[in-house]
Design an enzyme around this catalytic site. Structure first.
Site, short mmCIF file in Angstrom:
data_model
loop_
_atom_site.label_atom_id
_atom_site.label_comp_id
_atom_site.label_asym_id
_atom_site.label_seq_id
_atom_site.Cartn_x
_atom_site.Cartn_y
_atom_site.Cartn_z
N ASN A 160 0.83 -1.21 0.00
CA ASN A 160 0.00 0.00 0.00
C ASN A 160 0.86 1.24 0.00
O ASN A 160 2.00 1.23 0.46
CB ASN A 160 -0.92 0.01 1.22
CG ASN A 160 -0.25 0.58 2.44
OD1 ASN A 160 -0.29 1.79 2.67
ND2 ASN A 160 0.41 -0.26 3.22
N CYS A 183 5.98 3.51 8.74
CA CYS A 183 5.52 3.68 7.37
C CYS A 183 6.67 3.97 6.42
O CYS A 183 7.33 5.00 6.56
CB CYS A 183 4.48 4.79 7.27
SG CYS A 183 2.86 4.21 7.72
#
Lengths: 446, 433
Positions: free
Chosen positions: A73, A134
């Site tokens: 993602n 992230c």
């Protein structure tokens, strides 16, 4: 009586199945649905600074007919207004006081950390998770994995958080680093109450062969994403083990994350020292209902093994994970093919002949498709048993008499390691390899 | 008792005769192709008379290289599309799939093959190249699968090829001898059209070769001749009553059925004589065409029948009754057939079964007249053309032969293989001349 409730660094939950900070925890609506479905906790999708998301956010690896064996993602942290998230958090806690609601946070300055910590505490969060993982987007702004990859910076920020927080703090680590123990130790030294790992692996999930753009494609281009799903589980298990065996790090509880989909995955993470787990991709694939299988399987396992709580077996695999130098060089297994079960695909033959040690031969009778093992050549590598499509058809059977235990470490200490290839003690000496000349002659006959 | 309603329209006919192996969609092809284990020395490939590299084309389908999959198929079999649906896969490739050893359903190889071949045919993708013109000519007698395969092989090498066909359409038994629920007329013809457009061989229709003059002409104009005439019309039983109305040979009736569909004549009470696959087809088709009672009568036991068990089971599932040890000795009736007198081959007792329609599937005559026009052509005692099993050259070196005329009546896939091998045989024969 089986009790699967957990107390994870002071965060209590009816079970160890938590949702990871991700799209399934984007709203109070989803989290309430998840709790009703059986999840014990949820880490709210990361709150922080305003962001803008792109359209086209996910890509995946399909293997054979299995979708999303790996998932990637490029979505950022929550783009919903902070006030909305905080209000919903408060409401969820009101309706579900016994479930764990953890606020994942990612901001920049010390001031911002202090402010947001206070806000989520006021909203009733049971704990805080620091998103230092992230590997896309936010790291370009100096947050996420940009912190996770710099242990000193990580330690500093954990220190800020610990000074401000009144509720338990979990530091979530990025796997995009050579030694996971570096940020792990930094987090503990910064004072964290717990660690969770792994965040996603920096990745390019695939290239579109028509446009040459990487997936997911955003108007003709792409960027690296964060990789997760079943494919990353082995990486996660290894990193979990690294932390769980580290004497300074394993003082804090660890929450396992990475490719968890079934009860078996959950048990494996617990056996390697996790005392709660987080799941995302499996839910994005199958919905919250997948937890039913996890819970039933975990309880069944515990019942069969007479474990009352998960703490009864947490970390039980750790003593079995050692260094290569401590493995018994005298242990010997050889492949055995069950003629009754064999269906004659001959994959074991070709796998061994082309990919291993030429230790399986075909039957001389062309009607008989059942191969046989040449024991003298078999090094016990397992490959045939791994490619065999029939359950329990090829087994690896122990052939040594169990009387000897000799390791590389022992040899080193006795100064008995082979120094030349001609040394009788050298491993490859005497291993069967077909002669090149013979192979050439055979080839000419074709 | 038959459950099929008599079809009165084309749609109702299509419903009764709907394909047994429908075309897969993409998702089904993905799921099914993922099942293949990619066996070493694969038994499916060994079981295929044309030796298609089955695991390779399945892997190609799975990886989205459907065009490559079709190329793999056609490299071995020029009738790859027809064979995908008409082959008795249950006794060939799929029957040998290793999954069956574990009582798991085999990979649906036939339907995957159809998926790949339909992809190139449906999209009319350029797939084949004619060889460099080598200035030699080959005549082919018969546009059935053997002749088409031979023509394609020769065209890719570079020969000029003319096919002479008695009928007005190609494909031989694929288009007029096979049950409509196995392959549609369209499918049968499209493949030949597709091949013909890319390889550019000529087919002359309504050209029956049946005189010495024609043979002499062919011999003078062509460097080699391939005989792919198949087998002929239904042979006589040599019992009385064969000329009554509503007594028909199975081959002739099935040809009618394929052309006339729901308008094909059938009775209410049908007897089918025979125990081969053609008899099974005729019985099943009679049921699907709305006959009330269909009796399949065979002179031996159920196990003695040459038909594949699954074909008999299909007939039974359509409501056909099997009658064994029943040898027909007389066909009864005044103008129209009214019944058959049988003799029980076990106890010799005679009995009569009434019917108003009789289909004889008791073997076919061979094209002996044609064979007799060709010098030095050796015919064996079973009236088959004798050939070298590697080159398919006959005892007259200029002539090659393949398909039913050589094997006595086998599957389309055998004809496709023999036609291709004969093409290679012809090239090896002519290249040094």
């Amino acid at each position: 009586m089986i009790d699967i409730s957990v107390n994870f660094a002071g965060i209590k939950a009816p079970n160890p199945f938590w949702l990871a900070s991700a799209p399934p925890t984007n709203s109070g609506y989803q989290i309430m649905k998840a709790f009703d479905a059986g999840w014990g906790g949820a880490v709210w999708k990361t709150l922080g600074l305003p962001t803008i998301n792109v359209s086209s956010r996910y890509g995946s690896i399909n293997y054979r007919d299995t979708r999303m064996a790996g998932f990637s993602n490029i979505e950022l942290i929550s783009d919903r207004p902070l006030e909305d998230n905080l209000r919903e958090m408060q409401e969820v806690k009101k309706y579900y006081p016994n479930h764990a609601v953890i606020a994942s946070l990612m901001v920049d300055t010390r001031q911002e950390w202090e402010t947001i910590i206070k806000e989520v505490q006021d909203a009733g969060a049971d704990g805080i998770e620091l998103n230092f993982g992230c590997p896309h987007g936010m790291c370009e702004r100096g947050m996420g994995s940009a912190v996770g990859q710099e242990p000193e910076v990580l330690k500093t920020i954990v220190g800020w958080v610990m000074a401000a927080a009144k509720i338990p703090v979990i530091t979530k680590l990025s796997p995009n680093i050579s030694h996971i123990t570096d940020p792990g130790l930094a987090a503990v030294q910064g004072g964290t109450n717990a660690i969770s790992l792994i965040n996603t692996v920096k990745s390019i999930v695939g290239i579109d062969l028509d446009t040459f753009a990487p997936y997911p494609i955003v108007d003709g281009s792409g960027t690296n994403g964060g990789y997760c799903g079943p494919a990353v589980k082995p990486i996660a298990l290894h990193m979990l083990k690294e932390l769980a065996q580290h004497r300074q790090i394993n003082k804090v509880p660890i929450c396992g994350i990475g490719g968890i989909e079934t009860w078996r995955d959950v048990v494996e993470f617990i056996l390697l020292g996790a005392t709660s787990v987080q799941v995302c991709t499996a839910v994005m694939h199958y919905g919250f209902g997948i937890v039913r299988e996890m819970e039933a399987g975990l309880k069944g396992f515990m019942e069969q093994r007479s474990f009352d709580t998960i703490y009864d077996f947490a970390g039980r695999a750790l003593p079995k994970v050692t260094e290569w130098k401590n493995l018994n060089l005298k242990y010997s297994v050889k492949a055995n093919i069950d003629r009754e079960k064999c269906i004659g695909c001959q994959l074991c033959y070709i796998a061994c002949d082309d990919g291993a040690h030429q230790a399986i031969k075909l039957s001389e009778n062309s009607e008989d498709r059942i191969p046989s093992v040449i024991e003298d050549n078999c090094v016990g590598c397992n490959l045939c048993s791994l490619v065999c499509p029939v359950e329990n058809c090829i087994s690896m059977q122990r052939k040594d008499d169990k009387s000897e235990h000799l390791t590389w470490d022992m040899l080193t200490q006795k100064n008995e390691i082979p120094n030349t290839f001609n040394d009788e003690r050298a491993g490859g000496k005497g291993h069967h390899v077909p002669s090149v000349e013979e192979a050439w002659n055979k080839r000419e006959n074709i | 008792m038959i459950e099929y309603k008599k079809p009165n329209t084309k749609e109702e006919f299509k419903k009764n005769f709907k394909e047994k192996k429908p075309l897969m969609n993409k998702t089904e092809a993905l799921v099914e192709s993922s099942k293949c284990l990619f066996c070493y020395d694969p038994p499916c490939m060994k079981a295929c008379p044309t030796k298609i590299d089955i695991p390779l084309f399945i892997k190609q389908i799975h990886t989205g290289n459907v065009y490559g999959a079709a190329q793999t198929i056609y490299k071995s079999n020029w009738l790859g599309n027809a064979c995908a649906v008409v082959c008795p896969t249950g006794v060939l490739c799929e029957g040998s799939c290793v999954y069956t050893k574990e009582d798991i359903l085999p990979v649906q190889i036939g339907r995957l093959q159809h998926f790949a071949t339909q992809y190139i045919i449906g999209n009319r993708l350029k797939t084949f190249e004619q060889g460099f013109d080598i200035q030699k000519k080959v005549a082919i007698i018969g546009a059935g699968p053997a002749g088409i395969a031979c023509a394609c092989e020769l065209k890719t090498i570079g020969y000029k090829v003319d096919i002479f066909e008695t009928k007005s359409a190609p494909s031989g038994l694929i288009s007029h001898g096979i049950a409509p629920y196995k392959i549609s007329n369209e499918d049968a013809l499209f493949e030949v059209e597709f091949l013909k457009n890319q390889l550019n061989f000529n087919i002359f229709y309504n050209e029956k070769i049946n005189s010495k003059q024609q043979i002499m002409d062919l011999e003078s104009k062509y460097d080699a001749i391939f005989i792919g005439v198949g087998i002929g019309s239904t042979a006589n039983l040599n019992i009385s009553g064969e000329n009554l109305n509503n007594v028909i040979g199975a081959v002739e009736w099935i040809e009618k059925l394929r052309k006339q569909e729901h308008q094909t004549t059938i009775g209410e009470n049908v007897i089918v004589l025979g125990g081969g696959n053609t008899a099974m087809d005729a019985a099943t088709e009679s049921a699907k065409l709305g006959a009330k009672n269909v009796v399949l009568a065979y002179r031996g036991s159920k196990e003695d029948m040459k038909a594949y068990p699954f074909e008999y089971e299909l007939a039974v599932s359509c409501g056909v009754d099997g009658l064994f040890y029943a040898q027909p000795i007389e066909i009864l009736g005044k103008e129209k057939v009214e019944g058959v007198r049988f003799k029980n081959t076990l106890n010799q007792e005679e009995f009569i079964i009434n019917c108003d329609f009789l289909i004889k599937a008791t073997g076919q005559a061979k094209h002996l007249e044609l064979f007799s026009l060709i010098d030095n052509l050796t015919i064996d005692d079973r009236k088959k053309i004798k050939v070298n099993q590697d080159t398919f050259q006959t005892t007259n070196p200029k002539y090659f032969a393949g398909g039913d005329a050589v094997n006595g009546g086998s599957e389309v896939v055998n004809a496709a293989f023999e036609g291709k091998m004969a093409g290679i045989g012809i090239h090896n024969f002519l290249k040094n001349k």
